[in-house]
Design an enzyme around this catalytic site. Structure first.
Site, PDB file in Angstrom:
ATOM      1  N   CYS A 122       0.856  -1.176   0.000  1.00  0.00           N
ATOM      2  CA  CYS A 122       0.000   0.000   0.000  1.00  0.00           C
ATOM      3  C   CYS A 122       0.896   1.230   0.000  1.00  0.00           C
ATOM      4  O   CYS A 122       2.120   1.123   0.174  1.00  0.00           O
ATOM      5  CB  CYS A 122      -0.938  -0.011   1.202  1.00  0.00           C
ATOM      6  SG  CYS A 122      -2.338   1.131   1.033  1.00  0.00           S
ATOM      7  N   CYS A 132      -4.165   6.041   0.330  1.00  0.00           N
ATOM      8  CA  CYS A 132      -3.607   4.809  -0.226  1.00  0.00           C
ATOM      9  C   CYS A 132      -3.275   4.902  -1.709  1.00  0.00           C
ATOM     10  O   CYS A 132      -3.107   3.870  -2.370  1.00  0.00           O
ATOM     11  CB  CYS A 132      -4.576   3.654   0.014  1.00  0.00           C
ATOM     12  SG  CYS A 132      -4.925   3.380   1.771  1.00  0.00           S
ATOM     13  N   LYS A 197     -12.287  -5.228   2.723  1.00  0.00           N
ATOM     14  CA  LYS A 197     -11.713  -4.321   3.719  1.00  0.00           C
ATOM     15  C   LYS A 197     -12.696  -3.180   3.958  1.00  0.00           C
ATOM     16  O   LYS A 197     -12.955  -2.365   3.075  1.00  0.00           O
ATOM     17  CB  LYS A 197     -10.361  -3.786   3.245  1.00  0.00           C
ATOM     18  CG  LYS A 197      -9.654  -2.896   4.274  1.00  0.00           C
ATOM     19  CD  LYS A 197      -8.290  -2.471   3.751  1.00  0.00           C
ATOM     20  CE  LYS A 197      -7.555  -1.588   4.740  1.00  0.00           C
ATOM     21  NZ  LYS A 197      -6.233  -1.161   4.222  1.00  0.00           N
ATOM     22  N   LYS A 250     -11.184  -7.979   6.585  1.00  0.00           N
ATOM     23  CA  LYS A 250     -10.667  -7.042   7.589  1.00  0.00           C
ATOM     24  C   LYS A 250     -11.705  -5.954   7.846  1.00  0.00           C
ATOM     25  O   LYS A 250     -12.176  -5.329   6.889  1.00  0.00           O
ATOM     26  CB  LYS A 250      -9.365  -6.420   7.080  1.00  0.00           C
ATOM     27  CG  LYS A 250      -8.744  -5.405   8.030  1.00  0.00           C
ATOM     28  CD  LYS A 250      -7.472  -4.793   7.425  1.00  0.00           C
ATOM     29  CE  LYS A 250      -6.858  -3.791   8.397  1.00  0.00           C
ATOM     30  NZ  LYS A 250      -5.691  -3.099   7.819  1.00  0.00           N
TER      31      LYS A 250
END
Length: 327
Positions: A122, A132, A197, A250
């Site tokens: 990232c 990011c 995510k 996540k």
């Protein structure tokens, strides 16, 4: 009542510790864990993250002791995050040949060649704005960011990383990184995609640890809405089609339903990320004497295995391996 009606006696399989162990469906093992390590610039740096007791930023000269302990405990893999001070708009430290993750990977491979090194791929830890990717008109430019992420992945593979773990949530990141790795001769390097995510409130302590807090706005335009379930399946399906070898969900603790959905969807390993906020809450409660930390952690991680995680990224990895040895 003289005679009870017939009924099932499930307690027969719970009558003793030995019986319960015999029929136990899920287990925690050292090889289940991926241990996160924050590697910092400088020398003699061992800075404990205030919101994450027991988690440190470590400079390269102190990394050997940490790696030797990880190996001694039976942990088979680590995931690396970089902490640097010299950041720029495009996060060039992420793909520098002598970047902090590249140097840490080379060092780890000398210390413990068999230890699997997962490189978090990232830009947020290296950009001056903390996002990011590349910023264009006050938003992250998806396609321009992909070019730099592919460059980062190749650089990490060249330094010896065993697994590339892109966490940026740009559209197309798996297919672009897969193509870049293949063209650079790294066809055998797998991609552990942060496929699902969420834009979660549980990441706060990590941003302290990695110094990656966005300097403006938030990440909701590229990370997922916590309210959504079907979107997770679309993301996972896309990453599988684009060539992902592992799928990460996540956070994990508050998203066990998503873990099970993803597990039912695919036939590749599912990885749960037991994130910093989940870790910090348990540590804080344990320090106040409100919970039994060991029992709470073991139960939490078992719930992740039960939901479908083959692997778990967790800051508790070393603690759990010590407890397993004691038991």
């Amino acid at each position: 009542m003289d005679k009870l009606p017939d009924f099932k006696r499930h307690r027969r399989l719970r009558v003793s510790a030995a019986m319960r162990s015999m029929v136990r469906e899920n287990h925690l093992r050292p090889e289940d864990f991926i241990y996160p390590i924050f590697v910092s610039e400088g020398k003699n740096v061992k800075y404990e993250v205030p919101s994450m007791p027991g988690v440190y930023q470590l400079s390269l000269d102190l990394l050997q002791e940490e790696i030797e302990e990880v190996v001694r405990l039976g942990i088979k893999s680590v995931i690396l995050f970089g902490v640097i001070s010299d950041k720029d708009e495009i996060g060039s430290g992420a793909f520098a040949d002598k970047g902090i993750i590249q140097e840490a990977t080379r060092l780890i491979k000398k210390i413990a060649p068999a230890l699997l090194v997962v490189a978090d791929t990232c830009l947020c830890e290296y950009t001056s704005h903390g996002h990011c990717g590349v910023i264009h008109q006050h938003d992250v430019d998806n396609d321009e960011s992909l070019k730099l992420l592919a460059k980062t992945a190749v650089s990490q593979a060249r330094s010896g990383a065993d697994i590339i773990a892109p966490s940026n949530m740009m559209d197309g990141f798996v297919t672009v990184i897969r193509q870049a790795l293949d063209e650079a001769g790294f066809q055998n390097i797998p991609i552990m995609s942060y496929a699902v995510k969420y834009a979660s409130a549980f990441y706060g302590p990590f941003r302290d640890a990695a110094d990656s807090t966005p300097q403006f706005g938030d990440r909701k335009s590229y990370q997922m809405d916590p309210a959504n379930r079907e979107e997770a399946l679309r993301e996972a399906e896309t990453d599988i089609a684009e060539g992902a070898d592992f799928l990460i969900v996540k956070p994990t603790m508050s998203y066990l339903d998503i873990v099970r959905d993803v597990r039912n969807l695919c036939h590749i390993p599912v990885v749960g990320y037991n994130v910093s906020g989940e870790y910090a809450m348990v540590k804080a409660a344990a320090r106040n004497g409100w919970i039994d930390e060991k029992k709470m952690v073991m139960e939490t991680l078992l719930s992740m295995k039960r939901a479908g995680c083959e692997l778990i990224i967790t800051y508790f990895a070393k603690d759990v391996c010590k407890w397993l040895k004691e038991d």
